[in-house]
Motif scaffolding. Structure first.
Motif, short mmCIF file in Angstrom:
data_model
loop_
_atom_site.label_atom_id
_atom_site.label_comp_id
_atom_site.label_asym_id
_atom_site.label_seq_id
_atom_site.Cartn_x
_atom_site.Cartn_y
_atom_site.Cartn_z
N ASN A 55 0.82 -1.21 0.00
CA ASN A 55 0.00 0.00 0.00
C ASN A 55 0.86 1.26 0.00
O ASN A 55 0.42 2.30 -0.49
N TYR A 87 2.08 3.63 -4.26
CA TYR A 87 1.54 4.97 -4.49
C TYR A 87 2.20 5.62 -5.70
O TYR A 87 1.63 6.51 -6.33
N HIS A 88 3.44 5.19 -6.03
CA HIS A 88 4.13 5.74 -7.20
C HIS A 88 4.45 4.65 -8.22
O HIS A 88 5.49 4.68 -8.87
N HIS A 91 6.37 13.68 -2.66
CA HIS A 91 4.97 13.25 -2.57
C HIS A 91 4.08 14.45 -2.87
O HIS A 91 4.26 15.52 -2.30
N GLU A 141 -1.01 12.37 -2.70
CA GLU A 141 -0.30 11.13 -2.35
C GLU A 141 -0.04 11.05 -0.85
O GLU A 141 -0.27 10.01 -0.23
N SER A 192 -3.22 10.46 1.06
CA SER A 192 -3.67 9.08 0.86
C SER A 192 -2.85 8.11 1.70
O SER A 192 -3.41 7.22 2.35
N LEU A 193 -1.53 8.30 1.71
CA LEU A 193 -0.68 7.43 2.51
C LEU A 193 -0.97 7.57 3.99
O LEU A 193 -1.00 6.58 4.73
N LYS A 222 -3.94 5.63 4.95
CA LYS A 222 -3.69 4.19 4.97
C LYS A 222 -2.79 3.77 6.13
O LYS A 222 -2.85 2.62 6.58
#
Length: 314
Positions: free
Chosen positions: A34, A38-39, A201, A205, A208-209, A212
């Motif tokens: 996860n 992301y990238h 980032h 991003e 979102s991270l 999570k």
């Protein structure tokens, strides 16, 4: 003799990979899929899984470019991750299988950006011994600064003096729900003005991270009269606090707001964590590092730790 088989990671392995990472002795949340994905659009993934019979025993987060394999270039550190502490002989056997697999795929070299010693202190020396046995060459070193909270680290008197003075200047530290204010009002404007660049980032991003990994990514900002002066984005593992991003505004500089925030965070985390990782000071200058940044971090109590970059001919 134990027999190992190597396979390339695919999306069907997502749950298996993450379950393994959650139990591995030398893994952090950066190796969770996860986080890694992301990238995914920026890197050609070539992560590997190593099995003994049907049991997953090791993984290698990795990507490729041309005929080279890298321990993932989108991560701060990387290398081989094991289920538990393998004896040296078994580590060498696993690495031999990986090298043979990569060579059969047409790759000519593997580059490993090693983990820093304070993330896996008991494992790193063994791994470096194995890499040495495999004729791995050290092709680079990064200069990383960190506070060892178990040591007699020293914070400069001037920084402590200003910290105490600023406690009566109305500075307020807040733990934020996300990184939006810091990104939009401090970090992005600073990087654009000073370096004509953007954070690694994007705001979408990092938010979102954080959603999570709420227990691993935290944002702290410092304000005065409702105005943001500085912020620090923290990446947290079980034993290490890392300042992934830190920046201040022009007005924040007048109040030494970034130093204030660092000292505040040192104070609240020093009893529950082993290290405060403040990142690298390397740059493209003649010295190879930012002397001012190095001195600033040393004055906050940091010591220098080297991060080796290994190259293995396949």
């Amino acid at each position: 003799m134990k027999r190992y088989t190597v396979k390339r990671y695919c999306s069907d392995d997502f749950a298996l990979w993450n379950d393994f990472i959650s139990q591995a002795t030398n893994a952090t949340f950066l190796f969770d899929r996860n986080f890694m994905e992301y990238h995914a659009d920026r890197f050609q993934d070539f992560s590997l899984l190593v099995f003994e019979d049907d049991i997953l025993q090791a993984v290698l987060p990795a990507n490729y470019k041309d005929n080279q394999i890298f321990s993932h270039q989108g991560l701060t550190y990387g290398g081989f991750v094991f289920r538990n502490e393998f004896p040296l002989g078994q580590i060498e056997a696993v690495l031999s299988e990986i090298f043979n697999f990569l060579k059969a795929q047409g790759f000519v070299q593997l580059v490993i950006k090693a983990m820093l010693p304070f993330y896996t202190p008991d494992f790193l020396s063994e791994m470096q011994q194995v890499l040495s046995n495999k004729q791995a060459a050290i092709i680079g070193q990064k200069m990383n600064l960190a506070i060892d909270f178990q040591s007699d680290y020293t914070i400069s008197r001037s920084k402590l003096k200003h910290y105490r003075r600023l406690q009566s200047e109305g500075l307020v530290v807040k733990k934020e729900a996300d990184c939006t204010v810091f990104w939009q009002e401090v970090l992005e404007p600073l990087l654009q003005e000073k370096y004509q660049t953007k954070p690694l980032h994007s705001l979408a991003e990092i938010n979102s991270l954080q959603s999570k990994f709420p227990n691993h990514i935290e944002q702290y900002n410092v304000y005065r009269d409702g105005e943001i002066l500085a912020g620090i984005t923290l990446f947290k593992t079980a034993t290490v606090i890392k300042s992934q991003y830190g920046a201040t505004t022009e007005n924040g500089k007048k109040f030494r707001a970034l130093d204030y925030l660092f000292l505040y965070l040192i104070d609240i985390f020093k009893t529950n964590y082993d290290y405060f990782d403040m990142g690298t000071v390397d740059d493209n200058s003649e010295l190879g590092y930012n002397e001012g940044l190095l001195n600033q971090k040393k004055e906050l109590g940091c010591s220098v730790y080297s991060q080796n970059i290994f190259q293995i001919a396949l």
